[in-house]
Design a protein around this motif. Structure first.
Motif, PDB file in Angstrom:
ATOM      1  N   ILE A   1      47.527  47.506  42.647  1.00  8.45           N
ATOM      2  CA  ILE A   1      47.112  48.658  43.449  1.00  8.45           C
ATOM      3  C   ILE A   1      46.085  48.180  44.469  1.00  8.45           C
ATOM      4  CG2 ILE A   1      47.568  50.311  41.593  1.00  8.45           C
ATOM      5  CD1 ILE A   1      44.524  50.443  41.115  1.00  8.45           C
ATOM      6  N   GLU A   2      45.842  48.983  45.479  1.00  5.82           N
ATOM      7  CA  GLU A   2      44.979  48.554  46.575  1.00  5.82           C
ATOM      8  C   GLU A   2      43.559  48.251  46.105  1.00  5.82           C
ATOM      9  OE1 GLU A   2      43.347  50.164  50.910  1.00  5.82           O
ATOM     10  OE2 GLU A   2      45.157  51.036  50.026  1.00  5.82           O
ATOM     11  N   ASP A   3      42.968  49.105  45.284  1.00  7.04           N
ATOM     12  CA  ASP A   3      41.588  48.883  44.844  1.00  7.04           C
ATOM     13  C   ASP A   3      41.462  47.613  44.013  1.00  7.04           C
ATOM     14  OD1 ASP A   3      40.677  51.123  46.150  1.00  7.04           O
ATOM     15  OD2 ASP A   3      40.715  52.417  44.367  1.00  7.04           O
ATOM     16  N   TYR A   4      42.479  47.312  43.227  1.00  4.05           N
ATOM     17  CA  TYR A   4      42.470  46.094  42.413  1.00  4.05           C
ATOM     18  C   TYR A   4      42.535  44.871  43.319  1.00  4.05           C
ATOM     19  CZ  TYR A   4      44.008  42.822  38.721  1.00  4.05           C
ATOM     20  OH  TYR A   4      44.130  41.763  37.844  1.00  4.05           O
TER      21      TYR A   4
ATOM     22  N   PHE B   1      39.793  40.164  46.317  1.00  3.65           N
ATOM     23  CA  PHE B   1      39.396  39.513  47.568  1.00  3.65           C
ATOM     24  C   PHE B   1      37.890  39.623  47.803  1.00  3.65           C
ATOM     25  CE2 PHE B   1      43.931  40.546  48.920  1.00  3.65           C
ATOM     26  CZ  PHE B   1      44.365  39.241  48.717  1.00  3.65           C
ATOM     27  N   SER B   2      37.295  40.719  47.357  1.00  2.00           N
ATOM     28  CA  SER B   2      35.857  40.911  47.574  1.00  2.00           C
ATOM     29  C   SER B   2      35.006  39.984  46.727  1.00  2.00           C
ATOM     30  CB  SER B   2      35.473  42.372  47.266  1.00  2.00           C
ATOM     31  OG  SER B   2      36.129  43.252  48.151  1.00  2.00           O
ATOM     32  N   SER B   3      35.604  39.349  45.723  1.00  2.00           N
ATOM     33  CA  SER B   3      34.837  38.443  44.866  1.00  2.00           C
ATOM     34  C   SER B   3      34.427  37.178  45.606  1.00  2.00           C
ATOM     35  CB  SER B   3      35.665  38.066  43.630  1.00  2.00           C
ATOM     36  OG  SER B   3      36.814  37.310  44.010  1.00  2.00           O
ATOM     37  N   SER B   4      35.084  36.906  46.733  1.00  2.00           N
ATOM     38  CA  SER B   4      34.716  35.739  47.542  1.00  2.00           C
ATOM     39  C   SER B   4      33.662  36.140  48.561  1.00  2.00           C
ATOM     40  CB  SER B   4      35.956  35.183  48.262  1.00  2.00           C
ATOM     41  OG  SER B   4      35.594  34.121  49.115  1.00  2.00           O
ATOM     42  N   ARG B   5      32.482  35.593  48.414  1.00  2.00           N
ATOM     43  CA  ARG B   5      31.393  35.969  49.303  1.00  2.00           C
ATOM     44  C   ARG B   5      31.534  35.404  50.709  1.00  2.00           C
ATOM     45  NH1 ARG B   5      26.116  35.313  45.246  1.00  2.00           N
ATOM     46  NH2 ARG B   5      26.837  36.843  43.699  1.00  2.00           N
ATOM     47  N   ARG B   6      32.449  34.459  50.888  1.00  2.00           N
ATOM     48  CA  ARG B   6      32.604  33.858  52.211  1.00  2.00           C
ATOM     49  C   ARG B   6      33.497  34.678  53.129  1.00  2.00           C
ATOM     50  NH1 ARG B   6      37.577  31.438  52.386  1.00  2.00           N
ATOM     51  NH2 ARG B   6      38.599  31.108  50.372  1.00  2.00           N
ATOM     52  N   LEU B   7      34.155  35.704  52.589  1.00  2.00           N
ATOM     53  CA  LEU B   7      35.049  36.519  53.405  1.00  2.00           C
ATOM     54  C   LEU B   7      34.300  37.675  54.059  1.00  2.00           C
ATOM     55  CD1 LEU B   7      38.224  36.819  51.116  1.00  2.00           C
ATOM     56  CD2 LEU B   7      37.821  35.230  53.005  1.00  2.00           C
TER      57      LEU B   7
ATOM     58  N   ILE C   1      38.725  40.761  54.384  1.00  2.00           N
ATOM     59  CA  ILE C   1      39.076  41.424  53.122  1.00  2.00           C
ATOM     60  C   ILE C   1      40.054  42.559  53.391  1.00  2.00           C
ATOM     61  CG2 ILE C   1      38.196  42.880  51.249  1.00  2.00           C
ATOM     62  CD1 ILE C   1      35.617  41.175  51.376  1.00  2.00           C
ATOM     63  N   ASP C   2      39.785  43.334  54.450  1.00  2.00           N
ATOM     64  CA  ASP C   2      40.688  44.428  54.822  1.00  2.00           C
ATOM     65  C   ASP C   2      42.080  43.887  55.161  1.00  2.00           C
ATOM     66  OD1 ASP C   2      38.724  46.332  54.475  1.00  2.00           O
ATOM     67  OD2 ASP C   2      38.221  46.494  56.603  1.00  2.00           O
TER      68      ASP C   2
ATOM     69  N   GLY D   1      37.133  45.104  39.405  1.00  2.00           N
ATOM     70  CA  GLY D   1      36.909  46.367  40.100  1.00  2.00           C
ATOM     71  C   GLY D   1      36.277  47.438  39.231  1.00  2.00           C
ATOM     72  N   GLY D   2      36.055  47.138  37.942  1.00  2.00           N
ATOM     73  CA  GLY D   2      35.461  48.114  37.043  1.00  2.00           C
ATOM     74  C   GLY D   2      36.501  48.812  36.180  1.00  2.00           C
ATOM     75  N   ARG D   3      36.000  49.567  35.203  1.00  2.00           N
ATOM     76  CA  ARG D   3      36.876  50.215  34.234  1.00  2.00           C
ATOM     77  C   ARG D   3      37.900  51.148  34.890  1.00  2.00           C
ATOM     78  NH1 ARG D   3      35.427  50.945  28.725  1.00  2.00           N
ATOM     79  NH2 ARG D   3      33.628  49.697  28.077  1.00  2.00           N
ATOM     80  N   ALA D   4      37.449  51.975  35.818  1.00  2.00           N
ATOM     81  CA  ALA D   4      38.339  52.976  36.419  1.00  2.00           C
ATOM     82  C   ALA D   4      39.477  52.308  37.178  1.00  2.00           C
ATOM     83  CB  ALA D   4      37.546  53.904  37.337  1.00  2.00           C
ATOM     84  N   VAL D   5      39.142  51.285  37.960  1.00  2.00           N
ATOM     85  CA  VAL D   5      40.159  50.565  38.722  1.00  2.00           C
ATOM     86  C   VAL D   5      41.127  49.860  37.767  1.00  2.00           C
ATOM     87  CG1 VAL D   5      40.576  48.625  40.300  1.00  2.00           C
ATOM     88  CG2 VAL D   5      38.764  50.274  40.791  1.00  2.00           C
ATOM     89  N   ALA D   6      40.579  49.211  36.753  1.00  2.00           N
ATOM     90  CA  ALA D   6      41.420  48.492  35.793  1.00  2.00           C
ATOM     91  C   ALA D   6      42.377  49.443  35.076  1.00  2.00           C
ATOM     92  CB  ALA D   6      40.548  47.752  34.786  1.00  2.00           C
ATOM     93  N   ARG D   7      41.891  50.632  34.735  1.00  2.00           N
ATOM     94  CA  ARG D   7      42.754  51.609  34.065  1.00  2.00           C
ATOM     95  C   ARG D   7      43.872  52.070  34.989  1.00  2.00           C
ATOM     96  NH1 ARG D   7      39.316  55.339  33.424  1.00  2.00           N
ATOM     97  NH2 ARG D   7      38.442  54.500  31.494  1.00  2.00           N
ATOM     98  N   ARG D   8      43.539  52.380  36.252  1.00  2.00           N
ATOM     99  CA  ARG D   8      44.573  52.803  37.204  1.00  2.00           C
ATOM    100  C   ARG D   8      45.584  51.690  37.431  1.00  2.00           C
ATOM    101  NH1 ARG D   8      40.240  54.664  40.277  1.00  2.00           N
ATOM    102  NH2 ARG D   8      40.700  53.186  41.949  1.00  2.00           N
ATOM    103  N   GLN D   9      45.097  50.460  37.419  1.00  2.00           N
ATOM    104  CA  GLN D   9      46.017  49.334  37.600  1.00  2.00           C
ATOM    105  C   GLN D   9      47.020  49.257  36.449  1.00  2.00           C
ATOM    106  OE1 GLN D   9      46.574  46.613  40.084  1.00  2.00           O
ATOM    107  NE2 GLN D   9      48.310  46.801  38.685  1.00  2.00           N
ATOM    108  N   LEU D  10      46.548  49.456  35.229  1.00  2.00           N
ATOM    109  CA  LEU D  10      47.444  49.416  34.076  1.00  2.00           C
ATOM    110  C   LEU D  10      48.435  50.579  34.102  1.00  2.00           C
ATOM    111  CD1 LEU D  10      44.913  48.378  31.294  1.00  2.00           C
ATOM    112  CD2 LEU D  10      46.655  46.941  32.362  1.00  2.00           C
ATOM    113  N   GLU D  11      47.976  51.731  34.533  1.00  2.00           N
ATOM    114  CA  GLU D  11      48.874  52.881  34.643  1.00  2.00           C
ATOM    115  C   GLU D  11      49.954  52.612  35.694  1.00  2.00           C
ATOM    116  OE1 GLU D  11      46.050  55.902  35.527  1.00  2.00           O
ATOM    117  OE2 GLU D  11      45.465  56.228  33.425  1.00  2.00           O
TER     118      GLU D  11
END
Length: 283
Positions: free
Chosen positions: A127-130, A135-141, A146-147, A182-192
């Motif tokens: 999903i997009e948020d995931y 990509f946001s984990s890389s501080r050089r971007l 990232i977009d 991305g956190g719990r909410a993002v991870a849950r939506r990704q699994l769904e």
């Protein structure tokens, strides 16, 4: 026209297949050049994908190499007809690194895709948020890159919605299910989302559980793309700074066997769905 500095994986593959045909025929590059009325250097550039080759020359070379595989020759001629700017990913050439074009190109032309993932979800099922969290984990971007990377990844998924979607078989380790990028909410939506995609007739999702007691080498993310003919099957090995593409007959055969054996350590589709559901509830 000067040689290309960075041929695409598909352009390089066209050249590689012509080289394979020449070598199997026991012909030298010099002999091929003499037959075409050109120099050996041009044959070298053709076989490395650094310059294009016409359909007429492909068929002349094939006749010289005594290749009568019309399906393969038609597929090679199709590649020869392709031009830069023809596909959607060309819009990103001045924005993203060539490796982003290569993966989109490989997926677009595949008739089936098989992937093994150990830490993250398959790109085609994110999903997009995931994807943005990865990509946001890389501080050089920068925010702009990232977009662009996120947008490009989402557009790659359009192949699953077309009239003739490729078959997608995803084998995912349970470790990837439990990562909370991305956190719990993002991870849950990704699994769904993963469960929803697994209901499509052209998508199969299977999970390798932690309870598996048989060691199986799954330390690298792998994508196996079935070409329109078996000779054009391609393997991509993913890494932290880009993918590596394999096209030798020996390598392709080894990864075909590797992916074929993943079923022995994976849950079936319904068991996999139940595990994904339980992991999602725990988020």
């Amino acid at each position: 026209m000067p040689p290309r500095e960075n041929p695409t994986v598909r352009q390089a593959r066209l050249g590689a297949e012509l080289r394979k045909l020449r070598e199997r025929a026991g012909r030298t590059a010099r002999e091929a050049a003499e037959m075409l009325g050109t120099d050996q250097g041009k044959i070298s550039h053709i076989e490395s994908g650094r310059i294009g080759v016409s359909e007429e020359r492909i068929r002349r070379l094939a006749a010289f190499y005594e290749c009568k595989d019309e399906a393969l020759l038609d597929a090679l001629c199709t590649i020869a007809r392709e031009r830069r700017g023809q596909y959607w990913w060309d819009e990103y050439r001045s924005i993203l690194a060539p490796r982003f074009m290569d993966i989109a190109e490989m997926e677009h032309h595949a008739v089936a895709l098989r992937t093994v993932q150990t830490v993250t979800m398959p790109g085609l099922l994110q999903i997009e948020d995931y994807a943005r969290a990865l990509f946001s984990s890389s501080r050089r971007l920068s925010a702009e890159e990232i977009d662009a990377r996120t947008e490009h990844r989402m557009r790659r998924q359009d192949i699953l919605d077309r009239d003739d979607p490729p078959l997608l078989e995803a084998t995912i380790h349970e470790a990837a299910l439990r990562m909370r990028f991305g956190g719990r909410a993002v991870a849950r939506r990704q699994l769904e989302h993963l469960m929803e995609m697994g209901e499509r007739p052209n998508v199969t999702v299977r999970v390798v559980p932690f309870t598996n007691e048989e060691f199986y080498e799954m330390t690298q993310a792998v994508i196996y793309a079935d070409g329109v003919v078996p000779q054009l099957d391609t393997v991509q090995i993913d890494g932290p700074i880009g993918g590596r593409y394999l096209d030798s007959d020996t390598q392709i055969a080894a990864y075909r066997e590797f992916l074929g054996r993943t079923g022995s350590v994976s849950l079936d589709q319904e068991e996999s769905r139940q595990l994904i559901y339980h992991v999602a509830r725990e988020m």
